[in-house]
Design a protein around this motif. Structure first.
Motif, mmCIF file in Angstrom:
data_model
loop_
_atom_site.group_PDB
_atom_site.id
_atom_site.type_symbol
_atom_site.label_atom_id
_atom_site.label_comp_id
_atom_site.label_asym_id
_atom_site.label_seq_id
_atom_site.Cartn_x
_atom_site.Cartn_y
_atom_site.Cartn_z
ATOM 1 N N UNK A 104 0.834 -1.204 0.000
ATOM 2 C CA UNK A 104 0.000 0.000 0.000
ATOM 3 C C UNK A 104 0.867 1.251 0.000
ATOM 4 N N UNK A 105 1.874 1.253 0.849
ATOM 5 C CA UNK A 105 2.776 2.412 0.925
ATOM 6 C C UNK A 105 3.516 2.613 -0.392
ATOM 7 N N UNK A 106 4.028 1.492 -0.948
ATOM 8 C CA UNK A 106 4.727 1.562 -2.233
ATOM 9 C C UNK A 106 3.820 2.115 -3.334
ATOM 10 N N UNK A 107 2.576 1.653 -3.351
ATOM 11 C CA UNK A 107 1.616 2.104 -4.371
ATOM 12 C C UNK A 107 1.326 3.594 -4.226
ATOM 13 N N UNK A 108 1.116 4.032 -2.969
ATOM 14 C CA UNK A 108 0.803 5.448 -2.729
ATOM 15 C C UNK A 108 1.979 6.330 -3.122
ATOM 16 N N UNK A 109 3.174 5.877 -2.808
ATOM 17 C CA UNK A 109 4.366 6.665 -3.150
ATOM 18 C C UNK A 109 4.545 6.729 -4.665
ATOM 19 N N UNK A 110 4.282 5.630 -5.351
ATOM 20 C CA UNK A 110 4.340 5.662 -6.828
ATOM 21 C C UNK A 110 3.345 6.677 -7.377
ATOM 22 N N UNK A 111 2.128 6.687 -6.841
ATOM 23 C CA UNK A 111 1.106 7.639 -7.306
ATOM 24 C C UNK A 111 1.588 9.070 -7.107
ATOM 25 N N UNK A 112 2.099 9.376 -5.914
ATOM 26 C CA UNK A 112 2.532 10.746 -5.609
ATOM 27 C C UNK A 112 3.740 11.148 -6.471
ATOM 28 N N UNK A 113 4.693 10.233 -6.588
ATOM 29 C CA UNK A 113 5.944 10.526 -7.303
ATOM 30 C C UNK A 113 5.728 10.633 -8.811
ATOM 31 N N UNK A 114 4.940 9.717 -9.367
ATOM 32 C CA UNK A 114 4.829 9.618 -10.829
ATOM 33 C C UNK A 114 3.678 10.431 -11.414
ATOM 34 N N UNK A 115 2.683 10.803 -10.591
ATOM 35 C CA UNK A 115 1.552 11.571 -11.140
ATOM 36 C C UNK A 115 1.558 13.025 -10.701
#
Ligand SMILES: Nc1nc(=O)c2c([nH]1)NC[C@@H]1CN(c3ccc(C(=O)N[C@@H](CCC(=O)O)C(=O)O)cc3)CN21
Ligand SMILES: CC(C)C(=O)C(=O)O
Ligand SMILES: [Mg+2]
Length: 272
Positions: A104-115
């Motif tokens: 979940x943390x990895x997914x949220x960080x990907x969303x914040x970083x990449x979008x």
């Protein structure tokens, strides 16, 4: 002098909190692409939700379950490029956060970083407590989502109104309280009785955004293609149609086809 993005006062979670305290209702709509986001942002929508309803509306799937994290990031990055003022919330897709707080943390960080989005939304209460806690610890604003939670449609089997029975209503109240205690900045309540939504909005300090949850909440959200009347088939009772873009677009496209066939288009002024 040119107007820079930084000249526009941006919506923050703090401002959304202030709006609740002042009694100013919060407006929220979905957006999945740059062009639509540009229009909604300029029209003054406070919060844009990059909803996993993109799975239905953009991709034509029956449910929200198939959309992937990569696809959500693609939609969200497009929306962010169209926004000057609105707060952009990105739905975490099915399978990217349930049951494993590290993922979940990895997914949220990907969303914040990449979008470049400003926060994430997750469906559920006590079941996903650890995931929400980990994401919040990383400094990522989290919006909750209770009531009708479309990612668990196969557990319920229908899109009927939720929490009509006292036991389910009590669980929803407990979950809402828990989400606030964990530190969520707002909660979406979907398709529940107005009286229950009112009780949640009155009990909690954080903004409560309704869809099919009646008038006594702190804001409203709709899928933009539904309220613009681009979708013809979807007409639940909570939906108000503000335009009939289906007819307008169909007429415009029929005229284009006619003009091409009749050789009316292009004329001399439209050619080199
Ligand atoms: N276009 C669109 N709009 C939405 O609001 C939306 C999506 N897609 N996809 C994800 C979820 C699913 N949502 C839904 C889906 C169905 C109803 C609904 O009321 N459906 C039926 C009633 C079903 C029943 O009572 O059993 C209806 O009246 O249309 C409401 C929200 C909200 N979200
Ligand atoms: C209906 C809203 C709240 C949503 O979650 C979505 O559009 O995905
Ligand atoms: Mg959603």
């Amino acid at each position: 002098m040119s107007v820079h993005k930084s000249d526009v006062k941006k919506v923050t979670t703090h401002q959304l909190q202030n709006m609740k305290e002042r009694g100013e209702k919060i407006s929220m709509l979905t957006a999945y692409d740059f062009s639509m986001a540009t229009i909604l942002d300029a029209a003054g929508v406070d919060v844009l939700l990059v909803g996993d309803s993109a799975s239905n509306v953009m991709a034509g799937h029956e449910t929200t379950l198939p959309i992937t994290l990569d696809q959500m990031i693609y939609h969200a990055s497009s929306v962010v490029r169209g926004v000057n003022r609105a707060f952009v919330v990105v739905d975490m897709p099915f399978g990217s956060y349930q049951g494993n707080s590290s993922e979940a943390l990895r997914s949220a960080i990907r969303i914040m970083k990449e979008s470049g989005g400003h926060g994430v939304k997750l469906e559920g209460g006590a079941e996903i407590k650890e995931s929400i806690t980990r994401i919040l610890s990383a400094g990522v604003p989290v919006m909750g989502h209770l009531g009708l939670t479309p990612q668990s449609i196969y557990k319920f089997g229908t899109y009927t109104v939720r929490a009509k029975e006292e036991a389910e209503a009590q669980k929803l109240l407990d979950d809402a309280q828990l989400l606030q205690e964990l530190g969520c900045f707002a909660i979406v309540l979907e398709k529940i009785p107005s009286a229950l939504a009112k009780r949640v909005a009155e009990t909690l300090q954080i903004p409560i955004i309704g869809i099919g949850a009646g008038p006594d909440v702190d804001g409203q959200v709709l899928v933009v293609h539904d309220m613009l009347g681009i979708n013809k088939e979807f007409k639940p009772r909570f939906l108000r149609r503000y335009a009939d873009l289906h007819s307008i677009m169909t007429g415009a496209v029929q005229n284009y086809v006619k003009d091409v066939k009749s050789k009316d288009f292009p004329n001399e002024k439209e050619a080199y």
